[in-house]
Design an enzyme around this catalytic site. Structure first.
Site, PDB file in Angstrom:
ATOM      1  N   GLY A 244       0.840  -1.284  -0.080  1.00  0.00           N
ATOM      2  CA  GLY A 244      -0.075  -0.111  -0.073  1.00  0.00           C
ATOM      3  C   GLY A 244       0.832   1.360  -0.049  1.00  0.00           C
ATOM      4  O   GLY A 244       2.170   1.012  -0.316  1.00  0.00           O
ATOM      5  N   ASN A 245       0.051   2.380   0.501  1.00  0.00           N
ATOM      6  CA  ASN A 245       0.872   3.528   0.206  1.00  0.00           C
ATOM      7  C   ASN A 245       1.319   3.725  -1.201  1.00  0.00           C
ATOM      8  O   ASN A 245       2.480   4.150  -1.531  1.00  0.00           O
ATOM      9  CB  ASN A 245       2.007   3.958   1.307  1.00  0.00           C
ATOM     10  CG  ASN A 245       2.298   5.409   1.228  1.00  0.00           C
ATOM     11  OD1 ASN A 245       3.487   5.633   1.339  1.00  0.00           O
ATOM     12  ND2 ASN A 245       1.472   6.258   1.675  1.00  0.00           N
ATOM     13  N   LEU A 246       0.598   3.768  -2.166  1.00  0.00           N
ATOM     14  CA  LEU A 246       0.763   3.477  -3.379  1.00  0.00           C
ATOM     15  C   LEU A 246       1.350   4.838  -4.174  1.00  0.00           C
ATOM     16  O   LEU A 246       0.746   5.952  -3.811  1.00  0.00           O
ATOM     17  CB  LEU A 246      -0.290   3.027  -4.184  1.00  0.00           C
ATOM     18  CG  LEU A 246      -1.104   1.914  -3.969  1.00  0.00           C
ATOM     19  CD1 LEU A 246      -2.064   1.159  -4.568  1.00  0.00           C
ATOM     20  CD2 LEU A 246       0.183   0.601  -3.705  1.00  0.00           C
ATOM     21  N   HIS A 247       2.487   4.702  -4.860  1.00  0.00           N
ATOM     22  CA  HIS A 247       2.894   5.873  -5.869  1.00  0.00           C
ATOM     23  C   HIS A 247       3.118   5.286  -7.165  1.00  0.00           C
ATOM     24  O   HIS A 247       2.688   4.390  -7.404  1.00  0.00           O
ATOM     25  CB  HIS A 247       4.420   6.242  -5.035  1.00  0.00           C
ATOM     26  CG  HIS A 247       5.306   5.171  -4.758  1.00  0.00           C
ATOM     27  ND1 HIS A 247       5.806   4.356  -5.903  1.00  0.00           N
ATOM     28  CD2 HIS A 247       5.587   4.813  -3.805  1.00  0.00           C
ATOM     29  CE1 HIS A 247       6.482   3.578  -5.337  1.00  0.00           C
ATOM     30  NE2 HIS A 247       6.451   3.431  -3.970  1.00  0.00           N
TER      31      HIS A 247
ATOM     32  N   HIS B 188       4.261   1.950  -7.951  1.00  0.00           N
ATOM     33  CA  HIS B 188       3.347   0.606  -7.974  1.00  0.00           C
ATOM     34  C   HIS B 188       2.594   0.740  -9.098  1.00  0.00           C
ATOM     35  O   HIS B 188       2.145  -0.289  -9.742  1.00  0.00           O
ATOM     36  CB  HIS B 188       2.587   0.895  -6.607  1.00  0.00           C
ATOM     37  CG  HIS B 188       3.262   0.840  -5.291  1.00  0.00           C
ATOM     38  ND1 HIS B 188       3.376   1.795  -4.567  1.00  0.00           N
ATOM     39  CD2 HIS B 188       3.853  -0.293  -4.773  1.00  0.00           C
ATOM     40  CE1 HIS B 188       4.131   1.497  -3.342  1.00  0.00           C
ATOM     41  NE2 HIS B 188       4.535   0.157  -3.481  1.00  0.00           N
TER      42      HIS B 188
ATOM     43  N   GLY C 286       9.010  -4.871  -9.004  1.00  0.00           N
ATOM     44  CA  GLY C 286       9.877  -3.763  -9.270  1.00  0.00           C
ATOM     45  C   GLY C 286      11.414  -4.144  -9.040  1.00  0.00           C
ATOM     46  O   GLY C 286      11.784  -4.649  -8.127  1.00  0.00           O
ATOM     47  N   LYS C 287      12.252  -3.657 -10.219  1.00  0.00           N
ATOM     48  CA  LYS C 287      13.431  -3.901 -10.125  1.00  0.00           C
ATOM     49  C   LYS C 287      14.182  -3.006  -9.029  1.00  0.00           C
ATOM     50  O   LYS C 287      15.198  -3.027  -8.795  1.00  0.00           O
ATOM     51  CB  LYS C 287      14.183  -3.562 -11.530  1.00  0.00           C
ATOM     52  CG  LYS C 287      13.840  -4.417 -12.411  1.00  0.00           C
ATOM     53  CD  LYS C 287      14.908  -4.161 -13.398  1.00  0.00           C
ATOM     54  CE  LYS C 287      14.940  -5.097 -14.844  1.00  0.00           C
ATOM     55  NZ  LYS C 287      15.687  -4.669 -16.005  1.00  0.00           N
ATOM     56  N   LYS C 288      13.446  -1.839  -8.482  1.00  0.00           N
ATOM     57  CA  LYS C 288      14.070  -1.247  -7.430  1.00  0.00           C
ATOM     58  C   LYS C 288      14.446  -2.316  -6.350  1.00  0.00           C
ATOM     59  O   LYS C 288      15.698  -2.216  -5.730  1.00  0.00           O
ATOM     60  CB  LYS C 288      13.199  -0.174  -6.902  1.00  0.00           C
ATOM     61  CG  LYS C 288      13.741   0.721  -5.901  1.00  0.00           C
ATOM     62  CD  LYS C 288      12.816   1.743  -5.373  1.00  0.00           C
ATOM     63  CE  LYS C 288      13.082   2.200  -4.003  1.00  0.00           C
ATOM     64  NZ  LYS C 288      12.455   1.070  -2.819  1.00  0.00           N
TER      65      LYS C 288
ATOM     66  N   SER D 206       9.585   5.427  -3.858  1.00  0.00           N
ATOM     67  CA  SER D 206       9.496   4.718  -2.586  1.00  0.00           C
ATOM     68  C   SER D 206       8.586   5.072  -1.596  1.00  0.00           C
ATOM     69  O   SER D 206       8.592   6.413  -1.360  1.00  0.00           O
ATOM     70  CB  SER D 206      11.197   4.545  -2.102  1.00  0.00           C
ATOM     71  OG  SER D 206      10.894   3.936  -0.773  1.00  0.00           O
TER      72      SER D 206
END
Ligand code: PAF
Length: 276
Positions: A27-30, A33, A143-145, A181
């Site tokens: 959650g806390n989507l940015h 996401h 994600g690749k992060k 992030s």
């Protein structure tokens, strides 16, 4: 878009659906996401997004309690992204009793981020395994992060013959290069201005390595010193083989530089791939 909270509801929904994609999140989507969701939607029409802050991947003293929980705002973003289902279980739904069987990733779980976050990858792999069993997706986007997490999830899927295709999605970045992030929200205004320096350092290292410098240890030590001198607390900057995540040898052609560093309260991670 449906919001489901129980495994039973999710399984009932899943019954008559064919090919589906899955994006697990806390959650806390940015926009990072949403880039995962966009990639999933490109591949399949039906996309399930989970929102679950997984207690067993947080260590003592980490931010489990304060991790931002923003379900209403997340839902608004996901409606716009045309997601079919948001699966947001309560802790008791996924852990009705304390978890006693875990996914034990290979020894890479103790290196890089795992050196300071004991049990983190074990907890993350375990919940992803549970979510895969519940959602039964054909495709899942990561994600690749979170490069090391992505590696461990791929390893788990291969080792356990899990019939899910893992899709790796490029890191979404702010205009100034900072990797998106949820923890960027912990940065003060002054730290936010300084935060892109981590990625800049990685791009400088990439340039030096691409130009032929193979002194990986020397290069990364110098970068660490420079960042520390600017007020960062660097945990690691390492050049690794991008295929097996082992320390890079000079003959390796596919590399990744991975870094973790604290800037004030948040611990930021980032990485950059290199093909020689
Ligand atoms: O990357 C994350 O947000 C989490 O580690 C994941 C994959 C949703 C598991 O809790």
């Amino acid at each position: 878009m449906q919001l489901l909270h129980t495994i039973k509801e999710l399984r009932t929904w899943r019954k008559d659906k064919g090919f589906i994609a899955f994006v697990p999140t806390m959650g806390n989507l940015h926009d990072g996401h949403l880039a995962l969701v966009k990639e999933a939607k490109k591949l399949v029409d039906q996309v399930v997004v989970s929102i679950f802050v997984n207690p067993i991947q947080f260590g003592t003293g980490e931010d489990f309690e304060s991790y931002p929980r923003t379900l209403d705002a997340d839902m608004e973003k996901l409606v716009e992204s045309d997601v079919s289902v948001v699966f947001a279980p309560e802790i008791n739904e996924l852990y009705p009793s304390p978890q006693s069987v875990f996914v034990e990733p290979s020894t890479i779980q103790h290196e890089l981020c795992g050196a300071s976050r004991s049990g983190h990858f074990k907890g993350a792999a375990t919940v992803v395994n549970k979510l895969f069993n519940i959602v039964q997706p054909n495709i899942a986007c990561f994600g690749k992060k979170d490069y090391q997490q992505l590696f461990i999830i791929k390893e788990m899927v291969t080792n356990f013959n899990i019939p899910v295709q893992i899709v790796a999605v490029n890191t979404a970045r702010a205009k100034d290069g900072l990797a998106l992030s949820s923890r960027n929200g912990y940065l003060t205004a002054a730290e936010r201005l300084q935060a892109p320096e981590l990625y800049k350092k990685l791009t400088d290292l990439k340039q030096a390595i691409t130009a032929g410098n193979k002194d990986y240890l020397g290069l990364t030590n110098e970068a660490k010193q420079q960042l520390n001198a600017q007020g960062w607390q660097v945990e690691y900057i390492e050049v690794r083989n991008a295929i097996d995540l082992q320390p890079a040898q000079t003959k390796d052609k596919n590399l990744v530089i991975l870094a973790a560093a604290k800037l004030g309260r948040p611990r930021l991670i980032d990485n950059i791939e290199i093909t020689l």
